[in-house]
Write a protein that holds these residues in place. Sequence first.
Motif, PDB file in Angstrom:
ATOM      1  N   SER A 174       0.729  -1.270   0.141  1.00 27.31           N
ATOM      2  CA  SER A 174       0.147   0.002  -0.107  1.00 27.31           C
ATOM      3  C   SER A 174       0.852   1.313   0.018  1.00 27.31           C
ATOM      4  O   SER A 174       1.952   1.290   0.761  1.00 27.31           O
ATOM      5  CB  SER A 174      -0.887   0.104   1.139  1.00 27.31           C
ATOM      6  OG  SER A 174      -1.576   1.167   1.245  1.00 27.31           O
ATOM      7  N   VAL A 175       0.439   2.257  -0.881  1.00 31.01           N
ATOM      8  CA  VAL A 175       0.880   3.274  -0.960  1.00 31.01           C
ATOM      9  C   VAL A 175       0.002   4.547  -0.835  1.00 31.01           C
ATOM     10  O   VAL A 175      -0.750   4.760  -1.849  1.00 31.01           O
ATOM     11  CB  VAL A 175       1.946   3.768  -2.132  1.00 31.01           C
ATOM     12  CG1 VAL A 175       2.350   5.219  -2.239  1.00 31.01           C
ATOM     13  CG2 VAL A 175       2.953   2.633  -2.480  1.00 31.01           C
ATOM     14  N   ASN A 176      -0.074   5.098   0.371  1.00 30.00           N
ATOM     15  CA  ASN A 176      -1.121   6.085   0.565  1.00 30.00           C
ATOM     16  C   ASN A 176      -2.419   5.561   0.049  1.00 30.00           C
ATOM     17  O   ASN A 176      -3.590   6.302  -0.569  1.00 30.00           O
ATOM     18  CB  ASN A 176      -0.892   7.500  -0.240  1.00 30.00           C
ATOM     19  CG  ASN A 176       0.374   8.080   0.173  1.00 30.00           C
ATOM     20  OD1 ASN A 176       0.903   8.113   1.378  1.00 30.00           O
ATOM     21  ND2 ASN A 176       1.319   8.566  -0.867  1.00 30.00           N
ATOM     22  N   GLY A 177      -2.795   4.421   0.433  1.00 31.65           N
ATOM     23  CA  GLY A 177      -4.054   3.680   0.422  1.00 31.65           C
ATOM     24  C   GLY A 177      -4.345   3.198  -0.984  1.00 31.65           C
ATOM     25  O   GLY A 177      -5.366   2.642  -1.066  1.00 31.65           O
ATOM     26  N   THR A 178      -3.198   3.058  -1.815  1.00 33.58           N
ATOM     27  CA  THR A 178      -3.272   2.379  -2.955  1.00 33.58           C
ATOM     28  C   THR A 178      -2.422   1.218  -3.132  1.00 33.58           C
ATOM     29  O   THR A 178      -1.395   1.269  -2.737  1.00 33.58           O
ATOM     30  CB  THR A 178      -3.024   3.398  -4.312  1.00 33.58           C
ATOM     31  OG1 THR A 178      -3.904   4.670  -4.236  1.00 33.58           O
ATOM     32  CG2 THR A 178      -3.140   2.571  -5.640  1.00 33.58           C
ATOM     33  N   MET A 179      -3.143   0.001  -3.694  1.00 30.67           N
ATOM     34  CA  MET A 179      -2.309  -1.101  -3.580  1.00 30.67           C
ATOM     35  C   MET A 179      -1.613  -1.232  -5.080  1.00 30.67           C
ATOM     36  O   MET A 179      -2.178  -1.058  -6.069  1.00 30.67           O
ATOM     37  CB  MET A 179      -3.287  -2.273  -3.527  1.00 30.67           C
ATOM     38  CG  MET A 179      -3.969  -2.389  -2.232  1.00 30.67           C
ATOM     39  SD  MET A 179      -2.807  -2.476  -0.796  1.00 30.67           S
ATOM     40  CE  MET A 179      -2.361  -4.389  -1.187  1.00 30.67           C
ATOM     41  N   ASP A 229      -4.482  -5.360 -15.227  1.00 31.40           N
ATOM     42  CA  ASP A 229      -3.409  -5.113 -14.222  1.00 31.40           C
ATOM     43  C   ASP A 229      -3.085  -3.733 -14.039  1.00 31.40           C
ATOM     44  O   ASP A 229      -2.145  -2.922 -14.849  1.00 31.40           O
ATOM     45  CB  ASP A 229      -2.042  -5.876 -14.988  1.00 31.40           C
ATOM     46  CG  ASP A 229      -0.976  -6.270 -14.186  1.00 31.40           C
ATOM     47  OD1 ASP A 229      -1.359  -6.348 -12.974  1.00 31.40           O
ATOM     48  OD2 ASP A 229       0.111  -6.592 -14.494  1.00 31.40           O
ATOM     49  N   ARG A 230      -3.686  -3.334 -12.965  1.00 32.66           N
ATOM     50  CA  ARG A 230      -3.672  -1.964 -12.555  1.00 32.66           C
ATOM     51  C   ARG A 230      -3.802  -1.705 -11.195  1.00 32.66           C
ATOM     52  O   ARG A 230      -4.061  -2.902 -10.237  1.00 32.66           O
ATOM     53  CB  ARG A 230      -4.528  -0.984 -13.223  1.00 32.66           C
ATOM     54  CG  ARG A 230      -5.973  -1.557 -12.939  1.00 32.66           C
ATOM     55  CD  ARG A 230      -7.110  -0.757 -13.674  1.00 32.66           C
ATOM     56  NE  ARG A 230      -7.189   0.572 -13.228  1.00 32.66           N
ATOM     57  CZ  ARG A 230      -8.274   1.258 -13.469  1.00 32.66           C
ATOM     58  NH1 ARG A 230      -9.070   1.031 -14.362  1.00 32.66           N
ATOM     59  NH2 ARG A 230      -7.886   2.645 -13.166  1.00 32.66           N
ATOM     60  N   HIS A 288       5.350  -4.305  -8.022  1.00 29.62           N
ATOM     61  CA  HIS A 288       6.799  -3.972  -8.939  1.00 29.62           C
ATOM     62  C   HIS A 288       6.523  -4.566 -10.344  1.00 29.62           C
ATOM     63  O   HIS A 288       7.247  -3.947 -11.240  1.00 29.62           O
ATOM     64  CB  HIS A 288       8.077  -4.460  -8.385  1.00 29.62           C
ATOM     65  CG  HIS A 288       8.307  -3.793  -7.047  1.00 29.62           C
ATOM     66  ND1 HIS A 288       9.203  -4.405  -6.215  1.00 29.62           N
ATOM     67  CD2 HIS A 288       7.919  -2.547  -6.758  1.00 29.62           C
ATOM     68  CE1 HIS A 288       9.372  -3.200  -5.212  1.00 29.62           C
ATOM     69  NE2 HIS A 288       8.565  -2.212  -5.499  1.00 29.62           N
ATOM     70  N   THR A 289       5.846  -5.626 -10.797  1.00 23.95           N
ATOM     71  CA  THR A 289       5.656  -6.079 -11.987  1.00 23.95           C
ATOM     72  C   THR A 289       4.402  -5.888 -12.438  1.00 23.95           C
ATOM     73  O   THR A 289       3.294  -6.269 -11.908  1.00 23.95           O
ATOM     74  CB  THR A 289       6.166  -7.711 -11.756  1.00 23.95           C
ATOM     75  OG1 THR A 289       7.295  -7.808 -11.231  1.00 23.95           O
ATOM     76  CG2 THR A 289       6.190  -8.439 -13.162  1.00 23.95           C
ATOM     77  N   TRP A 290       4.388  -5.512 -13.884  1.00 20.70           N
ATOM     78  CA  TRP A 290       3.332  -5.306 -14.590  1.00 20.70           C
ATOM     79  C   TRP A 290       3.058  -5.721 -15.865  1.00 20.70           C
ATOM     80  O   TRP A 290       4.234  -6.065 -16.426  1.00 20.70           O
ATOM     81  CB  TRP A 290       2.843  -3.766 -14.552  1.00 20.70           C
ATOM     82  CG  TRP A 290       2.873  -3.010 -13.310  1.00 20.70           C
ATOM     83  CD1 TRP A 290       3.883  -2.331 -12.691  1.00 20.70           C
ATOM     84  CD2 TRP A 290       1.686  -2.859 -12.527  1.00 20.70           C
ATOM     85  NE1 TRP A 290       3.359  -1.723 -11.367  1.00 20.70           N
ATOM     86  CE2 TRP A 290       2.082  -2.142 -11.456  1.00 20.70           C
ATOM     87  CE3 TRP A 290       0.414  -3.427 -12.610  1.00 20.70           C
ATOM     88  CZ2 TRP A 290       1.280  -1.893 -10.287  1.00 20.70           C
ATOM     89  CZ3 TRP A 290      -0.448  -3.103 -11.482  1.00 20.70           C
ATOM     90  CH2 TRP A 290      -0.085  -2.498 -10.313  1.00 20.70           C
ATOM     91  N   PHE A 291       2.116  -6.284 -16.385  1.00 22.81           N
ATOM     92  CA  PHE A 291       1.931  -7.019 -17.821  1.00 22.81           C
ATOM     93  C   PHE A 291       1.045  -6.170 -18.602  1.00 22.81           C
ATOM     94  O   PHE A 291      -0.008  -5.802 -18.487  1.00 22.81           O
ATOM     95  CB  PHE A 291       1.279  -8.326 -17.589  1.00 22.81           C
ATOM     96  CG  PHE A 291       2.391  -9.196 -16.737  1.00 22.81           C
ATOM     97  CD1 PHE A 291       3.362  -9.901 -17.391  1.00 22.81           C
ATOM     98  CD2 PHE A 291       2.075  -9.556 -15.437  1.00 22.81           C
ATOM     99  CE1 PHE A 291       4.220 -10.913 -16.775  1.00 22.81           C
ATOM    100  CE2 PHE A 291       2.818 -10.345 -14.712  1.00 22.81           C
ATOM    101  CZ  PHE A 291       4.022 -10.931 -15.374  1.00 22.81           C
TER     102      PHE A 291
END
Length: 515
Positions: free
Chosen positions: A445-450, A462-463, A453-456
């Motif tokens: 979590s970063v400031n309430g957002t999940m 994938d967001r 590191h890896t995105w496709f």
Amino acid sequence: MARLFFSRFWPWWLLVATALVNVLSLLYITFKTCDVPESVSYSNTNYKSDYVGAGVDATNDQSTFTFVLREFEDFSNDVTNTTLKLSNVFRKSTILVIADNHVYPPLKLADSQNIRFINLHGSVDKPFLSSQPNSFVKSQYVIFVPDAVQVSDRFRLREAEKFFLACQRVNPLVTMIVWPLNRSTTKCVRLDVDLKKWTVSQEIVPNNSTCDAIVGSQFVLLLTTKTLLELPYPFQRPLDPTMFIQNSVQGHKVVVNWHNTFFYQSLSLFENDPHKNWKHEKNERIRQKEAFSRIGIKRFRHATGTDEWFGCGKDTPRCFGTVVNDMPEFIYQNRWTPPCCLRALRMTVHHVFKILSEQGVRFWLEGGSLLGAIRNGDIIPWDYDVDIGIYRDDIVKSSHLLSCQSEAFEDEKGFIWETATEGEFFRVQYSRTNHLHVDIFPFYSVNGTMTKHTWFKTHRQDREFPESFLRPLEAISFVGIQAPIPNNARRFLEFKFGDGVIENPRYPDAQPVQR
């Protein structure tokens, strides 16, 4: 005047009415059963009694029939006698002995113009057509006869044809006639052939003669040459159930002639010799596996309800190769994930979820796996893996996840835990050989957002997403167990995939699913 008319003509009316009743009764018998009894043919001749003492069928109709001997073993057979007796009775019919390869010990076939041996494997010193049975079938009909089965000289080919035509007249879908050798053990069955799901299911059809297949007995089979050559694999062993499956796929039917007095087993080849019987059954299993691989059948459900599997397992590779652009090869074949692969995925899910739950790791279904759970409580029918998310902070709670960060390891149940080569996430494979798997994506979590590191780029879902979807987690039935999922799952899925994603299934390339 009326009294005089009826007194003079009443006997004629009575005769007409009686004849009409007889005709309607005959039509009822034929159309009700096509079980066309032996006594019913186009000529309305009781050919069973006709046969007695009739001797060899010397009609010119023999040339319209080809006899095929396909089911026999190299190590123990009665092919020589079977073909010789057929040749003696049906001198004008072609008799084909068809083998997958050179037979050893060699067959000693009679030196007769109407008996021919065909090696499907072919030979470098012979032309291609010499290995193609259809090159030698010039007749209108084909009759498959098992090894060591004799045909009575009372059997009339023309009457067999009449029976066949009568059945087709009643039901145009009928393309095959079978004479079971053992009526007491024979069952008529319905076949449900679902090629998209790689599955065949049997269901017994009691007290019937028109169905999709028979079980419980060897049989003699009659069909037209046209029907035979329209099958994709017309000479594939074993004929039972391969021939019936191909026929059923085309929507055709089989009629069982229960009045078999013409075909009989003349010799027991395996039953009295345990070693030969074991060898025969072993060969049959091998042939059936090869046939189902060719047709594309991974699960065969018998009429008893038991499943027989012909696909992948712990000790074999999965049924499909490397996936390109998220589109497995079977989708291009108009098929879905093989049932053996789905079974392996479900077992992997059960195992992974149990371990993570026991170790106190917070996890939830992600992406297409969550979509499948919401739609029908299972893996999407054409999906090939399962995705879950975990809190990255919980990795330290799991000895399995910690251990596999240094190197892959096999747990006590044979599952392989490893870090994926495609990015910073974990993967649990069904076995070292079978790479069906569950992917585990660590989120934080970063400031309430999940995020992670890896995105496709090929994964449209994938967001990042609000952590509020995970507080609290809810549960849903998935592959037979309770699985954690984000709260307000519909809104979560539409946030990731877009509106209407649950009701409008699409393949990974965005093409609508044709069911």
